[in-house]
Design an enzyme around this catalytic site. Structure first.
Site, PDB file in Angstrom:
ATOM      1  N   LYS A 267       0.832  -1.205   0.000  1.00 17.69           N
ATOM      2  CA  LYS A 267       0.000   0.000   0.000  1.00 17.69           C
ATOM      3  C   LYS A 267       0.869   1.258   0.000  1.00 17.69           C
ATOM      4  O   LYS A 267       0.560   2.239  -0.678  1.00 17.69           O
ATOM      5  CB  LYS A 267      -0.961  -0.006   1.188  1.00 17.69           C
ATOM      6  CG  LYS A 267      -2.103  -0.994   0.981  1.00 17.69           C
ATOM      7  CD  LYS A 267      -3.032  -1.076   2.165  1.00 17.69           C
ATOM      8  CE  LYS A 267      -4.141  -2.078   1.904  1.00 17.69           C
ATOM      9  NZ  LYS A 267      -4.887  -2.429   3.103  1.00 17.69           N
TER      10      LYS A 267
ATOM     11  N   LYS B 183      -9.160  -3.480  -7.345  1.00 21.64           N
ATOM     12  CA  LYS B 183      -9.638  -2.092  -7.478  1.00 21.64           C
ATOM     13  C   LYS B 183      -8.477  -1.144  -7.726  1.00 21.64           C
ATOM     14  O   LYS B 183      -8.580  -0.200  -8.488  1.00 21.64           O
ATOM     15  CB  LYS B 183     -10.362  -1.661  -6.194  1.00 21.64           C
ATOM     16  CG  LYS B 183     -11.840  -1.920  -6.227  1.00 21.64           C
ATOM     17  CD  LYS B 183     -12.420  -1.898  -4.834  1.00 21.64           C
ATOM     18  CE  LYS B 183     -12.027  -3.138  -4.072  1.00 21.64           C
ATOM     19  NZ  LYS B 183     -12.739  -3.452  -2.875  1.00 21.64           N
TER      20      LYS B 183
ATOM     21  N   LYS C  14      -3.524  -9.492 -11.744  1.00 22.59           N
ATOM     22  CA  LYS C  14      -4.525  -9.842 -10.724  1.00 22.59           C
ATOM     23  C   LYS C  14      -5.628  -8.772 -10.693  1.00 22.59           C
ATOM     24  O   LYS C  14      -5.315  -7.581 -10.701  1.00 22.59           O
ATOM     25  CB  LYS C  14      -3.840  -9.905  -9.356  1.00 22.59           C
ATOM     26  CG  LYS C  14      -4.789 -10.313  -8.265  1.00 22.59           C
ATOM     27  CD  LYS C  14      -4.202 -10.109  -6.882  1.00 22.59           C
ATOM     28  CE  LYS C  14      -5.310 -10.203  -5.869  1.00 22.59           C
ATOM     29  NZ  LYS C  14      -5.133  -9.535  -4.641  1.00 22.59           N
TER      30      LYS C  14
HETATM   31  P1  ADP Z   1      -8.909  -5.188  -3.980  1.00 20.19           P
HETATM   32  O1  ADP Z   1      -7.594  -5.824  -4.351  1.00 20.19           O
HETATM   33  O2  ADP Z   1      -9.771  -5.004  -5.170  1.00 20.19           O
HETATM   34  O3  ADP Z   1      -8.751  -3.926  -3.170  1.00 20.19           O
HETATM   35  P2  ADP Z   1      -9.508  -6.431  -1.478  1.00 20.19           P
HETATM   36  O4  ADP Z   1      -8.077  -6.361  -1.106  1.00 20.19           O
HETATM   37  O5  ADP Z   1     -10.489  -5.553  -0.781  1.00 20.19           O
HETATM   38  O6  ADP Z   1      -9.647  -6.237  -3.063  1.00 20.19           O
HETATM   39  O7  ADP Z   1      -9.960  -7.957  -1.339  1.00 20.19           O
HETATM   40  C1  ADP Z   1     -11.076  -8.445  -0.616  1.00 20.19           C
HETATM   41  C2  ADP Z   1     -11.046  -9.963  -0.634  1.00 20.19           C
HETATM   42  O8  ADP Z   1     -11.136 -10.438  -1.995  1.00 20.19           O
HETATM   43  C3  ADP Z   1      -9.738 -10.523  -0.077  1.00 20.19           C
HETATM   44  O9  ADP Z   1     -10.023 -11.693   0.674  1.00 20.19           O
HETATM   45  C4  ADP Z   1      -8.928 -10.845  -1.298  1.00 20.19           C
HETATM   46  O10 ADP Z   1      -8.035 -11.902  -1.080  1.00 20.19           O
HETATM   47  C5  ADP Z   1     -10.008 -11.242  -2.323  1.00 20.19           C
HETATM   48  N1  ADP Z   1      -9.552 -10.893  -3.687  1.00 20.19           N
HETATM   49  C6  ADP Z   1      -9.384  -9.650  -4.177  1.00 20.19           C
HETATM   50  N2  ADP Z   1      -8.974  -9.680  -5.471  1.00 20.19           N
HETATM   51  C7  ADP Z   1      -8.863 -10.986  -5.800  1.00 20.19           C
HETATM   52  C8  ADP Z   1      -8.485 -11.686  -7.004  1.00 20.19           C
HETATM   53  N3  ADP Z   1      -8.157 -11.037  -8.126  1.00 20.19           N
HETATM   54  N4  ADP Z   1      -8.488 -13.025  -6.988  1.00 20.19           N
HETATM   55  C9  ADP Z   1      -8.854 -13.701  -5.855  1.00 20.19           C
HETATM   56  N5  ADP Z   1      -9.218 -13.108  -4.702  1.00 20.19           N
HETATM   57  C10 ADP Z   1      -9.227 -11.766  -4.648  1.00 20.19           C
END
Ligand code: ADP
Ligand code: TRP
Length: 323
Positions: free
Chosen positions: A111, A193, A190
């Site tokens: 981050k 957001k 991957k």
């Molecule tokens: P982002 O990366 O979009 O900010 P978050 O970190 O809020 O998403 O992730 C929320 C949940 O969704 C977590 O448990 C994370 O491991 C899962 N997650 C997020 N993106 C993926 C992905 N591309 N593939 C699998 N799991 C994901």
């Protein structure tokens, strides 16, 4: 089995969130003795610094989970900040958390690398996450792969508290349903957001179709066969298409003579079908936000009752109560 998980309301949920985390919640709520799921607005506050947006994402997150199938009769659904006991518990844990443990956390470093300000909240985030888990005596924590380090941190913190003050906390296990659930985004990286490459679960099907049509592909000639393994379109298709559709698409890839446009169209069709029921349910919940607030209030009451018991146990163990 006692299950707990939280998801941050930092924007609309995308396919990665669903297939990486939320789908596991839905499977586990069927088999768990107790399950707790919450919208982690206190965590989101480390990055979302806009009052209206945070409020909107919080309510939307709850509506999305309900629409996707989270059942408040089976699982306790609530908002993080409605259970202030976890903040108090987090302080007790913080006093025994080595700085080095937090300094090693990859998600914090990521981050900061992405340009977020290094606040004390962002740094100590895994301690609050540990409190979230320990406050419900959770033994199983369904999360995406990237969160497993935080579960390990939680085990370390709980283990050393137990060692110092006697058995107080249940040590949890992280649970990743299947490794293939790492969902690629529209650029092949991957889905996240923060990379702007997401397909939102509840986007309008027309918008989603356009996003799918823009997914980057290689410039292979039409007649060449192509290995379906590791292909972004195919990886996404596998998530939303039926087994028969996937089998026949695999044959098409191996035979060659097809265009990516056709695959994208098939993917958009399958996606529209896959999300249709949830989208309809979402409209129903969105039309009744007060009913959703009632579900969340009832959930918070149950969650608080549980968290208060664990907090008292921890306060008693370390000597900030009973003097
Ligand atoms: P982002 O990366 O979009 O900010 P978050 O970190 O809020 O998403 O992730 C929320 C949940 O969704 C977590 O448990 C994370 O491991 C899962 N997650 C997020 N993106 C993926 C992905 N591309 N593939 C699998 N799991 C994901
Ligand atoms: N840190 C998690 C994420 O970013 C969200 C979260 C907060 C969580 N508290 C939790 C997940 C407790 C599991 C258990 O996705």
């Amino acid at each position: 089995m006692h299950v707990l998980s939280g998801i941050q309301p930092t924007g609309p949920f995308h396919w990665g969130n669903y297939f990486g985390a939320i789908r596991q919640y839905l499977e586990l709520q069927e088999v768990a003795d107790e399950s707790y799921y919450f919208i982690a607005n206190l965590h989101a506050l480390t990055t979302v610094r806009d009052k209206e947006r945070l409020q909107q994402y919080t309510l939307d997150g709850a509506i999305d989970l309900l629409a996707l199938g989270l059942d408040p009769d089976r699982a306790v659904l609530f908002v993080h900040s409605d259970v202030p006991e976890v903040c108090e518990l987090s302080w007790l844990l913080m006093t025994g958390t080595p700085m080095g443990l937090l300094e090693r956390c990859v998600s914090y470093k990521d981050k900061i690398a992405k340009g977020l300000k290094a606040s004390a909240g962002l740094f100590s985030y895994p301690v609050l996450q540990a409190a979230d888990i320990l406050a419900y005596d959770a033994d199983t924590v369904p999360v995406g792969e990237d969160q497993l380090q935080h579960i390990e941190v939680c085990r370390d913190i709980a283990g050393s508290f137990n060692h110092q003050f006697g058995e107080t906390f249940t040590l949890p296990k992280g649970k990743v349903l299947d490794q293939s659930a790492k969902v690629p985004g529209t650029d092949g990286e991957k889905m996240s957001k923060s990379y702007g490459n997401t397909l939102a679960v509840f986007d309008d099907p027309k918008k989603q179709r356009k996003q799918i049509m823009r997914i980057q592909t290689d410039s292979r000639p039409m007649e060449d066969p192509k290995d379906p393994e590791g292909d972004v379109l195919m990886d996404l298709y596998k998530l939303v298409a039926t087994e028969d559709e996937v089998a026949s698409m695999t044959v098409t890839y191996q035979a060659g003579g097809f265009g990516y446009g056709d695959v994208k169209k098939a993917l958009a069709d399958a996606a529209e079908r896959y999300w249709a029921d949830c989208r309809a349910r979402r409209e129903e919940f969105a039309a009744k936000p007060d009913q959703v607030r009632e579900i969340l209030a009832a959930g918070a009451e149950k969650a608080r009752a549980k968290a208060r018991g664990v907090l008292l146990r921890a306060q008693d163990a370390c000597g900030v109560a009973g003097w």
